[in-house]
Design a protein around this motif. Structure first.
Motif, PDB file in Angstrom:
ATOM      1  N   ALA A 136     -26.081 -19.161 -24.065  1.00  0.00           N
ATOM      2  CA  ALA A 136     -25.125 -18.994 -22.973  1.00  0.00           C
ATOM      3  C   ALA A 136     -24.403 -17.663 -23.053  1.00  0.00           C
ATOM      4  O   ALA A 136     -23.835 -17.195 -22.071  1.00  0.00           O
ATOM      5  CB  ALA A 136     -24.100 -20.131 -22.992  1.00  0.00           C
ATOM      6  N   ASP A 150     -33.987 -26.738 -18.265  1.00  0.00           N
ATOM      7  CA  ASP A 150     -33.085 -25.633 -17.943  1.00  0.00           C
ATOM      8  C   ASP A 150     -33.801 -24.290 -18.027  1.00  0.00           C
ATOM      9  O   ASP A 150     -33.598 -23.408 -17.183  1.00  0.00           O
ATOM     10  CB  ASP A 150     -31.889 -25.626 -18.892  1.00  0.00           C
ATOM     11  CG  ASP A 150     -30.750 -26.502 -18.402  1.00  0.00           C
ATOM     12  OD1 ASP A 150     -30.789 -26.913 -17.226  1.00  0.00           O
ATOM     13  OD2 ASP A 150     -29.840 -26.786 -19.191  1.00  0.00           O
ATOM     14  N   ARG A 181     -25.983 -22.679  -9.475  1.00  0.00           N
ATOM     15  CA  ARG A 181     -26.132 -22.775 -10.929  1.00  0.00           C
ATOM     16  C   ARG A 181     -25.232 -21.779 -11.638  1.00  0.00           C
ATOM     17  O   ARG A 181     -24.743 -22.046 -12.736  1.00  0.00           O
ATOM     18  CB  ARG A 181     -27.595 -22.567 -11.326  1.00  0.00           C
ATOM     19  CG  ARG A 181     -27.813 -22.493 -12.842  1.00  0.00           C
ATOM     20  CD  ARG A 181     -29.252 -22.641 -13.236  1.00  0.00           C
ATOM     21  NE  ARG A 181     -29.610 -24.023 -13.467  1.00  0.00           N
ATOM     22  CZ  ARG A 181     -29.659 -24.594 -14.669  1.00  0.00           C
ATOM     23  NH1 ARG A 181     -29.332 -23.913 -15.743  1.00  0.00           N
ATOM     24  NH2 ARG A 181     -30.005 -25.847 -14.808  1.00  0.00           N
ATOM     25  N   ASP A 213     -23.527 -21.863 -15.376  1.00  0.00           N
ATOM     26  CA  ASP A 213     -24.537 -21.345 -16.293  1.00  0.00           C
ATOM     27  C   ASP A 213     -24.284 -19.847 -16.499  1.00  0.00           C
ATOM     28  O   ASP A 213     -24.664 -19.028 -15.664  1.00  0.00           O
ATOM     29  CB  ASP A 213     -25.927 -21.568 -15.687  1.00  0.00           C
ATOM     30  CG  ASP A 213     -27.051 -21.231 -16.649  1.00  0.00           C
ATOM     31  OD1 ASP A 213     -26.853 -20.368 -17.521  1.00  0.00           O
ATOM     32  OD2 ASP A 213     -28.146 -21.832 -16.525  1.00  0.00           O
TER      33      ASP A 213
END
Length: 220
Positions: free
Chosen positions: A3, A71, A131, A135
């Motif tokens: 991330a 993902d 998203r 994200d």
């Protein structure tokens, strides 16, 4: 991909294992194409890897060989979408540069062409923006894509620097791009709810947006 990864590291290779052999490449393309189709059909990410396996005629094992999880597959689809958008923007700007001799010619044709590029890519752009809200890597990718689009648009406007009447053409070109994108994006429901769509006539919107920007560039 973590991330906290930098957007400059974002590539298809960073999202999955990209094969070198033809048959494996074809299998990867089926995975991506099937996931993309499911996302477009449903307007969301509510699909399973089993559906990708069945519809794409690839084994679950093959999917997990290429992607760590769902993902990663979704991110790869959205990454491809931003690449397609950038390629279409480049082709559009190259065509306009070759065919427009003046700023007066360029502005309405740019608004028309850019509007159609956005409209064509809107379904996957909408999913990318949705998203991006949760994200971080996709958020960074989206910002990088937007910044690149702005830089290319400003450079295209500045090719007609001599036709501007304003004292700072670059500032005005950047503002115009923001106004054009924000107006078209709102009408296409990009980054906002569908309630934001006004049902304003699309062709009239493009025409009047171009007229406003043209007048803005000539304001002294």
């Amino acid at each position: 991909m973590s991330a906290t990864a930098d957007a400059t590291e974002f590539s298809l290779e960073s999202l999955g294992r990209v094969p070198l052999q033809g048959r494996s490449k074809a299998s990867l393309e089926r995975m991506l194409a099937t996931a993309r189709t499911l996302m477009l059909e449903r307007g969301n990410e509510d699909f399973t890897l089993q559906e990708v396996s069945s519809r794409g005629k690839v084994s679950i094992g093959s999917i997990y060989l290429r992607f760590e999880n769902k993902d990663s597959l979704v991110r790869a689809v959205l990454y491809q979408a931003t690449q397609t958008l950038a390629e279409q923007e480049d082709a559009m700007l190259a065509e306009l540069a070759a065919s427009c001799a003046t700023l007066q010619e360029f502005v309405p044709r740019y608004v028309e062409a850019y509007a159609e590029v956005l409209r064509h890519n809107a379904p996957l752009l909408r999913l990318t923006m949705m998203r991006a809200e949760h994200d971080p890597p996709i958020s960074l990718l989206g910002k990088r894509t937007a910044n690149n689009a702005e830089a290319k648009a400003v450079a295209a406007f500045m090719a007609y620097r001599g036709d501007f009447a304003v004292p700072d053409p670059e500032v005005c070109a950047k503002a115009a791009h923001h106004i054009i994108f924000a107006t078209l994006a709102r009408e296409l429901s990009l980054g906002s709810s569908s309630e934001s769509v006004t049902n304003y006539d699309w062709n009239v919107l493009k025409r009047e947006l171009a007229r406003m920007c043209a007048a803005y560039f000539q304001a002294s």
